[in-house]
Write a protein that holds these residues in place. Sequence first.
Motif, PDB file in Angstrom:
ATOM      1  N   ALA A 106     -44.141  -5.720   9.467  1.00 26.36           N
ATOM      2  CA  ALA A 106     -42.715  -5.862   9.173  1.00 26.36           C
ATOM      3  C   ALA A 106     -41.854  -4.956  10.043  1.00 26.36           C
ATOM      4  CB  ALA A 106     -42.460  -5.567   7.700  1.00 26.36           C
ATOM      5  N   ALA A 107     -42.356  -3.762  10.376  1.00 30.10           N
ATOM      6  CA  ALA A 107     -41.585  -2.813  11.176  1.00 30.10           C
ATOM      7  C   ALA A 107     -42.522  -1.744  11.718  1.00 30.10           C
ATOM      8  CB  ALA A 107     -40.490  -2.162  10.332  1.00 30.10           C
ATOM      9  N   ALA A 108     -42.047  -1.053  12.744  1.00 30.07           N
ATOM     10  CA  ALA A 108     -42.806   0.075  13.293  1.00 30.07           C
ATOM     11  C   ALA A 108     -41.820   1.077  13.878  1.00 30.07           C
ATOM     12  CB  ALA A 108     -43.775  -0.394  14.363  1.00 30.07           C
ATOM     13  N   TRP A 121     -43.559   7.209  33.182  1.00 28.88           N
ATOM     14  CA  TRP A 121     -43.597   8.009  31.954  1.00 28.88           C
ATOM     15  C   TRP A 121     -44.776   7.545  31.120  1.00 28.88           C
ATOM     16  CZ3 TRP A 121     -39.555   7.527  27.428  1.00 28.88           C
ATOM     17  CH2 TRP A 121     -39.770   8.534  26.491  1.00 28.88           C
ATOM     18  N   ARG A 122     -45.661   8.451  30.818  1.00 23.99           N
ATOM     19  CA  ARG A 122     -46.776   8.181  29.907  1.00 23.99           C
ATOM     20  C   ARG A 122     -46.510   9.041  28.674  1.00 23.99           C
ATOM     21  NH1 ARG A 122     -52.083   6.162  30.954  1.00 23.99           N
ATOM     22  NH2 ARG A 122     -53.308   6.356  29.070  1.00 23.99           N
ATOM     23  N   ALA A 123     -46.014   8.416  27.608  1.00 23.49           N
ATOM     24  CA  ALA A 123     -45.549   9.136  26.431  1.00 23.49           C
ATOM     25  C   ALA A 123     -46.555   9.047  25.288  1.00 23.49           C
ATOM     26  CB  ALA A 123     -44.218   8.562  25.974  1.00 23.49           C
ATOM     27  N   PRO A 124     -47.142  10.174  24.891  1.00 22.59           N
ATOM     28  CA  PRO A 124     -47.983  10.155  23.700  1.00 22.59           C
ATOM     29  C   PRO A 124     -47.087   9.908  22.491  1.00 22.59           C
ATOM     30  CG  PRO A 124     -47.680  12.406  24.493  1.00 22.59           C
ATOM     31  CD  PRO A 124     -47.001  11.505  25.477  1.00 22.59           C
ATOM     32  N   ALA A 125     -47.560   9.092  21.554  1.00 21.71           N
ATOM     33  CA  ALA A 125     -46.722   8.710  20.415  1.00 21.71           C
ATOM     34  C   ALA A 125     -47.454   8.871  19.090  1.00 21.71           C
ATOM     35  CB  ALA A 125     -46.275   7.260  20.567  1.00 21.71           C
ATOM     36  N   GLU A 126     -46.698   9.269  18.082  1.00 24.49           N
ATOM     37  CA  GLU A 126     -47.149   9.318  16.694  1.00 24.49           C
ATOM     38  C   GLU A 126     -46.208   8.392  15.948  1.00 24.49           C
ATOM     39  OE1 GLU A 126     -49.484  11.577  15.189  1.00 24.49           O
ATOM     40  OE2 GLU A 126     -50.114  12.338  17.142  1.00 24.49           O
ATOM     41  N   GLY A 127     -46.765   7.432  15.209  1.00 20.57           N
ATOM     42  CA  GLY A 127     -45.894   6.485  14.547  1.00 20.57           C
ATOM     43  C   GLY A 127     -46.423   5.966  13.230  1.00 20.57           C
ATOM     44  N   SER A 185     -39.268  -1.134  16.035  1.00 18.97           N
ATOM     45  CA  SER A 185     -39.437  -2.584  16.083  1.00 18.97           C
ATOM     46  C   SER A 185     -39.233  -3.128  14.685  1.00 18.97           C
ATOM     47  CB  SER A 185     -40.850  -2.905  16.570  1.00 18.97           C
ATOM     48  OG  SER A 185     -41.099  -4.279  16.495  1.00 18.97           O
ATOM     49  N   PRO A 186     -38.698  -4.319  14.477  1.00 18.01           N
ATOM     50  CA  PRO A 186     -38.090  -5.196  15.469  1.00 18.01           C
ATOM     51  C   PRO A 186     -36.638  -4.823  15.752  1.00 18.01           C
ATOM     52  CG  PRO A 186     -38.176  -6.325  13.357  1.00 18.01           C
ATOM     53  CD  PRO A 186     -38.774  -4.967  13.165  1.00 18.01           C
TER      54      PRO A 186
END
Length: 181
Positions: free
Chosen positions: A74-76, A47-53, A93-94
Amino acid sequence: MNPIPTHKRPVLASLLLACLATTTAGAASENDVPQIMQVPADNRIVWRAPAEGVVTYECRMTQTDGARFAWVLAAATATLGAGQSGQTGAYKSPPETWRAADRSTLTGMETVRAASGPDRLPDQLVLANPSRGMGVLTGVTYIQRLVRAGGGVPQAPCSTANRGQQAQVKYQADYVFWKPN
């Protein structure tokens, strides 16, 4: 079927070579990551998942190089889009956690962090823990985060004056999930 006229064969040959070069370059792109970020050869991409974050940084006192203030991750969170597998999911995360829409879930431990460019979140190689649930993440051994843009440490000053302040920075990446062959 009509044979190709002799005067058009060189043009056709050139087009064919251009197509082959493009196909070869696309196949090689899986290996266009730094050596330190490469996954062992006995694995394949599932799986190659494009991500927006979004990465959340917090201004904190650190002890890394003596007591000083710095922006600390601190977080994502990220939304994982449908790649070739058609699967979607989420990341947070985390702790490092990936969840596919089929409800399979993974956690993992970062083994490598590599600078991916100025003002960008580092690329990352994660060793996956055993998955929970059955689905696309079942049996995954490694996860790569290959950052396309954003996510870098805020440029705003971090000091006593803004201690505890948070800043959110958007990023785009590909999360690449690998399983043994």
